[in-house]
Design an enzyme around this catalytic site. Structure first.
Site, PDB file in Angstrom:
ATOM      1  N   LEU A 222     -12.418   3.700  15.104  1.00  0.00           N
ATOM      2  CA  LEU A 222     -13.445   4.162  16.033  1.00  0.00           C
ATOM      3  C   LEU A 222     -14.581   3.149  16.145  1.00  0.00           C
ATOM      4  CD1 LEU A 222     -14.220   6.654  17.791  1.00  0.00           C
ATOM      5  CD2 LEU A 222     -15.548   7.463  15.830  1.00  0.00           C
TER       6      LEU A 222
ATOM      7  N   ASP B  93      -8.104  13.443  16.303  1.00  0.00           N
ATOM      8  CA  ASP B  93      -8.141  12.113  16.890  1.00  0.00           C
ATOM      9  C   ASP B  93      -9.331  12.025  17.850  1.00  0.00           C
ATOM     10  OD1 ASP B  93      -7.648   9.832  18.643  1.00  0.00           O
ATOM     11  OD2 ASP B  93      -5.628   9.778  17.778  1.00  0.00           O
ATOM     12  N   PHE B  94     -10.241  11.107  17.572  1.00  0.00           N
ATOM     13  CA  PHE B  94     -11.447  10.989  18.386  1.00  0.00           C
ATOM     14  C   PHE B  94     -11.132  10.668  19.848  1.00  0.00           C
ATOM     15  CE2 PHE B  94     -13.298  10.642  14.185  1.00  0.00           C
ATOM     16  CZ  PHE B  94     -14.550  11.230  14.334  1.00  0.00           C
ATOM     17  N   ARG B  95     -10.035   9.989  20.105  1.00  0.00           N
ATOM     18  CA  ARG B  95      -9.673   9.673  21.484  1.00  0.00           C
ATOM     19  C   ARG B  95      -9.382  10.947  22.268  1.00  0.00           C
ATOM     20  NH1 ARG B  95      -5.189   5.400  19.618  1.00  0.00           N
ATOM     21  NH2 ARG B  95      -4.901   7.155  18.187  1.00  0.00           N
TER      22      ARG B  95
ATOM     23  N   HIS C 289     -13.223   3.079   0.531  1.00  0.00           N
ATOM     24  CA  HIS C 289     -13.208   2.066   1.594  1.00  0.00           C
ATOM     25  C   HIS C 289     -13.878   0.768   1.134  1.00  0.00           C
ATOM     26  CE1 HIS C 289     -13.188   5.588   4.717  1.00  0.00           C
ATOM     27  NE2 HIS C 289     -11.947   5.193   4.456  1.00  0.00           N
TER      28      HIS C 289
ATOM     29  N   ARG D 141      -2.905  -2.122  -3.190  1.00  0.00           N
ATOM     30  CA  ARG D 141      -4.070  -1.269  -2.974  1.00  0.00           C
ATOM     31  C   ARG D 141      -3.973  -0.110  -3.951  1.00  0.00           C
ATOM     32  NH1 ARG D 141      -4.941   3.694   0.983  1.00  0.00           N
ATOM     33  NH2 ARG D 141      -7.188   3.964   0.736  1.00  0.00           N
TER      34      ARG D 141
ATOM     35  N   ARG E 198     -11.894  16.189   7.503  1.00  0.00           N
ATOM     36  CA  ARG E 198     -12.704  16.475   6.311  1.00  0.00           C
ATOM     37  C   ARG E 198     -14.114  16.879   6.719  1.00  0.00           C
ATOM     38  NH1 ARG E 198     -11.421  10.747   3.622  1.00  0.00           N
ATOM     39  NH2 ARG E 198      -9.217  10.705   4.164  1.00  0.00           N
TER      40      ARG E 198
ATOM     41  N   GLY F  19     -10.941   8.684   8.615  1.00  0.00           N
ATOM     42  CA  GLY F  19     -11.735   8.700   7.397  1.00  0.00           C
ATOM     43  C   GLY F  19     -12.927   7.793   7.664  1.00  0.00           C
TER      44      GLY F  19
ATOM     45  N   GLU G 185      -8.248  -5.084   5.547  1.00  0.00           N
ATOM     46  CA  GLU G 185      -8.152  -4.792   4.111  1.00  0.00           C
ATOM     47  C   GLU G 185      -6.985  -5.518   3.468  1.00  0.00           C
ATOM     48  OE1 GLU G 185      -9.369  -0.394   3.293  1.00  0.00           O
ATOM     49  OE2 GLU G 185      -8.700  -0.466   5.380  1.00  0.00           O
TER      50      GLU G 185
ATOM     51  N   GLU H 192     -14.531  -0.026  15.794  1.00  0.00           N
ATOM     52  CA  GLU H 192     -14.138  -1.248  16.492  1.00  0.00           C
ATOM     53  C   GLU H 192     -13.847  -1.016  17.972  1.00  0.00           C
ATOM     54  OE1 GLU H 192     -10.799  -3.019  14.469  1.00  0.00           O
ATOM     55  OE2 GLU H 192     -11.715  -2.679  12.510  1.00  0.00           O
TER      56      GLU H 192
ATOM     57  N   ASN I   8       0.867  -1.184   0.000  1.00  0.00           N
ATOM     58  CA  ASN I   8       0.000   0.000   0.000  1.00  0.00           C
ATOM     59  C   ASN I   8       0.898   1.227   0.000  1.00  0.00           C
ATOM     60  OD1 ASN I   8      -1.780   2.092   0.477  1.00  0.00           O
ATOM     61  ND2 ASN I   8      -2.662   1.229   2.333  1.00  0.00           N
TER      62      ASN I   8
END
Length: 397
Positions: A331, A282-284, A179, A90, A240, A211, A383, A333, A7
């Site tokens: 996120l 970062d969501f954390r 995705h 990829r 984004r 993403g 993936e 998972e 990738n």
């Protein structure tokens, strides 16, 4: 069969080496800062990661370094490079030309180069990776696996934008979706977890991370997805903006005196939950700030959850009902709180979640209550394994 999955980014190269007999990961790693002060981070099996600083001016040298490391007496897992029977790549954008993974030949390369204008940031490094492998591993079969391919089953009513039709005919402007490899993989795994045939299921898969995208899957086929002509459309993401009124772009360009590059940077790198929260992409970090009382951080989380909820509701209507809602990616998972917040309010569908079962992180689980009409699942994505499987299937033909 041993398959190398590659990738390539503009300044990085991720890799995994699979032994498809048992689908075992023999080694994996990433080459970072290609063209700058390069370093290879390599992991043999489940061992410790090893950092190998190196002069890595281009992707060809990066591939050579990967191959040398894989065949190294101490760090390696191969006796000789001839053990690598195929390479799976990829590739972000295949346009309308590719509805499935393909064996790479000169014709495919010509088409990939034509698709550069659709993904100018992503496709060029993908192509560089293919060309580098062709030089370093001459004669080894290579397969292109596309982010967009899975979504080529969308009907025209799902992918056409309400623009003059010649925009589609002349410039290929349409919804492509991304995705795809992840959505395809988790859909297949969801069917296994439920013990049902994928052809009999209506699924909504939520790939939630920095993403993020949501896909409606009917009988194993993508019928609609949230990302569009580019990965900018759809959900609020890390940096984004997702869906906005397009007139905002024109308005802000005038107000802020922004040129094309400035506006592109504003929408892709400064917006999303970063732009709303002012804290992080970062969501954390945002969850921590919200727990400490930061109102904008909480607003960013609320906006994100609201957008995911809207798409699930819309796709339930598109599908005419839903059998399971699937969460995956960083996120999806690893955040029970996000999953619970997203699904709150869907009781009218007959969806009931078990909060104890939902406390899982990074593991596959059905966290619905017994008797729930709609199932709620966590499926870790993979993936790279999906790319390896596609590569093996095509090479064996």
């Amino acid at each position: 069969m041993k398959i190398l999955v590659v990738n390539c980014g503009s300044s990085s190269l991720k890799y995994q080496l699979f032994d498809m007999n048992g689908e075992q990961v023999l080694a994996k790693g990433i080459v970072e800062r290609i063209g700058i002060d390069g370093v290879l981070v390599h992991q043999k099996g489940e061992g410790d990661k090893v950092k190998l600083p190196n002069d890595i001016p281009n992707h060809k040298v990066a591939i050579e370094l990967v191959i040398n490391t894989l065949t190294d007496k101490e760090l390696g897992v191969l006796q000789d490079i001839t053990e690598i029977e195929a390479v799976g790549h990829r590739v972000v954008h295949g346009g309308e030309a590719f509805s499935q993974s393909v064996l790479i030949d000169d014709s495919v390369m010509d088409t990939l180069n034509k698709c550069i204008e659709l993904a100018p940031l992503h496709n060029p490094p993908n192509i560089m990776g293919i060309e580098a492998c062709a030089q370093v591993l001459p004669g080894v079969k290579q397969v292109a696996v596309f982010d967009t391919a899975f979504h080529q089953t969308m009907p025209k009513k799902s992918f056409i934008y309400s623009l003059p039709y010649e925009a589609y005919e002349k410039y290929s402007i349409r919804r492509y979706g991304f995705h795809g490899t992840s959505h395809k993989y988790v859909a297949q795994q969801a069917a296994k977890l439920l013990g049902k045939d994928l052809k009999d299921l209506k699924l909504i898969t939520c790939h939630l991370g920095n993403g993020a995208s949501v896909t409606a899957i009917d009988g194993g086929k993508s019928v609609d997805t949230s990302m569009g002509f580019t990965p900018l459309e759809g959900l609020t993401m890390g940096t984004r903006c997702g869906d906005i009124d397009p007139a905002i772009v024109i308005y802000l360009m005038k107000k802020m005196n922004l040129d094309f590059d400035g506006m592109n940077d504003y929408l892709n790198k400064k917006s999303g939950v970063l732009g709303i929260s002012g804290v992080s992409s970062d969501f954390r970090d945002i969850e921590i700030a919200a727990a400490e009382g930061n109102e904008r951080a909480q607003l960013a989380l609320d906006v994100f959850v609201h957008k995911v909820k809207k798409y699930i509701g819309a796709y339930t209507a598109v599908l005419g009902g839903v059998d399971a809602i699937v969460f995956t990616a960083g996120l999806g998972e690893n955040s029970p709180e996000t999953r619970e917040a997203v699904l709150k309010g869907f009781e009218y569908l007959g969806l009931e979640i078990d909060t104890e079962k939902n406390k899982v992180r990074g593991k596959a689980v059905n966290f619905s209550k017994e008797g729930s009409k709609v199932q709620a699942l966590v499926i870790p994505t993979n993936e790279e394994l999906m790319i390896a499987r596609d590569t093996q299937a095509i090479v064996k033909k």
